[in-house]
Design a protein around this motif. Structure first.
Motif, PDB file in Angstrom:
ATOM      1  N   ASP A  84       0.859  -1.183   0.000  1.00  0.00           N
ATOM      2  CA  ASP A  84       0.000   0.000   0.000  1.00  0.00           C
ATOM      3  C   ASP A  84       0.898   1.237   0.000  1.00  0.00           C
ATOM      4  O   ASP A  84       2.131   1.115  -0.002  1.00  0.00           O
ATOM      5  CB  ASP A  84      -0.906  -0.029   1.239  1.00  0.00           C
ATOM      6  CG  ASP A  84      -2.238   0.663   0.991  1.00  0.00           C
ATOM      7  OD1 ASP A  84      -2.354   1.450   0.033  1.00  0.00           O
ATOM      8  OD2 ASP A  84      -3.178   0.413   1.769  1.00  0.00           O
ATOM      9  N   CYS A  90      -1.332  -4.988   1.029  1.00  0.00           N
ATOM     10  CA  CYS A  90      -2.694  -4.633   0.631  1.00  0.00           C
ATOM     11  C   CYS A  90      -3.182  -5.603  -0.446  1.00  0.00           C
ATOM     12  O   CYS A  90      -2.451  -6.491  -0.874  1.00  0.00           O
ATOM     13  CB  CYS A  90      -2.760  -3.188   0.145  1.00  0.00           C
ATOM     14  SG  CYS A  90      -2.008  -2.885  -1.476  1.00  0.00           S
ATOM     15  N   ASP A 132      -2.467 -10.658   7.050  1.00  0.00           N
ATOM     16  CA  ASP A 132      -2.533  -9.627   6.002  1.00  0.00           C
ATOM     17  C   ASP A 132      -1.506  -9.894   4.899  1.00  0.00           C
ATOM     18  O   ASP A 132      -1.796  -9.717   3.718  1.00  0.00           O
ATOM     19  CB  ASP A 132      -2.292  -8.241   6.600  1.00  0.00           C
ATOM     20  CG  ASP A 132      -3.439  -7.760   7.473  1.00  0.00           C
ATOM     21  OD1 ASP A 132      -4.530  -8.368   7.448  1.00  0.00           O
ATOM     22  OD2 ASP A 132      -3.225  -6.759   8.207  1.00  0.00           O
ATOM     23  N   SER A 136      -2.372 -10.707   0.952  1.00  0.00           N
ATOM     24  CA  SER A 136      -1.769  -9.937  -0.130  1.00  0.00           C
ATOM     25  C   SER A 136      -1.055 -10.862  -1.113  1.00  0.00           C
ATOM     26  O   SER A 136      -1.193 -10.722  -2.330  1.00  0.00           O
ATOM     27  CB  SER A 136      -0.802  -8.901   0.451  1.00  0.00           C
ATOM     28  OG  SER A 136      -0.256  -8.105  -0.565  1.00  0.00           O
TER      29      SER A 136
END
Length: 185
Positions: A84, A90, A132, A136
Motif C-alpha cells: 500500500d 494490501c 494480512d 496480499s
C-alpha cells in the motif's frame, strides 16, 4: 539485504537480465528469484555459519501453522506482496507487486501472529500481520503496466504473475541462514 551488499543489487540485476528473467529490475517469478538466490548464496558462503543453508519455493497459503513453526525455528522468507502507500500489505491484485524479507515474528497477548519484514522501499523494520501478508500474497493475480513507465517492456513468466510460474501463493523459505552478526531481541 541478506548478503551485506555483496553481490550488489546491480550485480543481481545484471544476472537476472542475462538469464532473461528481468528487463528493468522486475522479478515476477518466485522460481527464478530462488535460482538467483542460489547463485548469490554460492558466492557468499563466507557470510553464513553452521549448517548448510537450504532454500525452497513453497506454494500455498502462508498463514498456516507449519509456516508459523518454521518462523519459530528461525527460518526466514522472501515473500512477494502488494504494498500500500505506507508499504504495508494490501489487496491490489498484483498491480504494485514487491518483495519483502521476513526475518522474525511476534505473537501478541491475543495470540495474533505478526512478522518482522524488510523491503527495499525503506530501511525501517516493519511489523505486519501474517494474515494480512498471506492475503496480499494470495491476491497477486495480474500485472499492471506502471504509469511512469508506459513504454517499458517487463518480463512475465508463462501464465503471468498469478500463474503456476508466477507469484501468487508462492514464497521462498530459507532455512539455517545465520548471519555472522545477528541481532537477537
Amino acid at each position: 539485504m541478506l548478503f551485506e551488499g555483496a553481490p550488489s543489487a546491480k550485480t543481481f540485476l545484471e544476472l537476472a537480465i542475462a538469464k532473461g528473467y528481468s528487463n528493468n529490475g522486475e522479478m515476477f517469478s518466485t522460481k527464478q528469484l530462488n535460482e538467483l538466490f542460489a547463485i548469490g548464496l554460492d558466492e557468499n558462503r563466507h557470510l553464513v555459519e553452521y549448517k548448510p543453508v537450504e532454500h525452497h519455493v513453497i506454494a500455498g497459503w502462508m498463514d498456516e501453522p507449519s509456516i508459523q513453526i518454521q518462523l519459530r525455528c528461525g527460518s526466514i522468507f522472501l515473500v512477494p506482496y502488494d504494498p500500500d502507500r505506507d508499504h504495508t500489505p494490501c489487496l491490489n491484485r498484483g498491480h504494485k507487486a514487491h518483495w519483502a524479507l521476513i526475518i522474525g515474528y511476534l505473537i501478541d497477548q491475543f495470540n495474533d501472529f505478526y512478522v518482522f519484514a524488510r523491503h527495499g522501499k525503506t530501511k525501517n523494520l516493519a511489523l505486519w500481520s501474517l494474515r494480512d501478508l498471506a492475503r496480499s500474497n494470495a491476491n497477486l493475480e495480474e500485472f499492471c503496466q506502471p504509469i511512469g513507465h508506459p513504454n517499458e517492456t517487463f518480463i512475465l513468466p508463462e501464465g503471468g504473475i498469478g500463474g503456476r510460474n508466477g507469484l501468487r501463493c508462492k514464497f521462498i523459505m530459507i532455512e539455517h541462514y545465520r548471519a555472522k552478526e545477528e541481532i537477537i531481541l
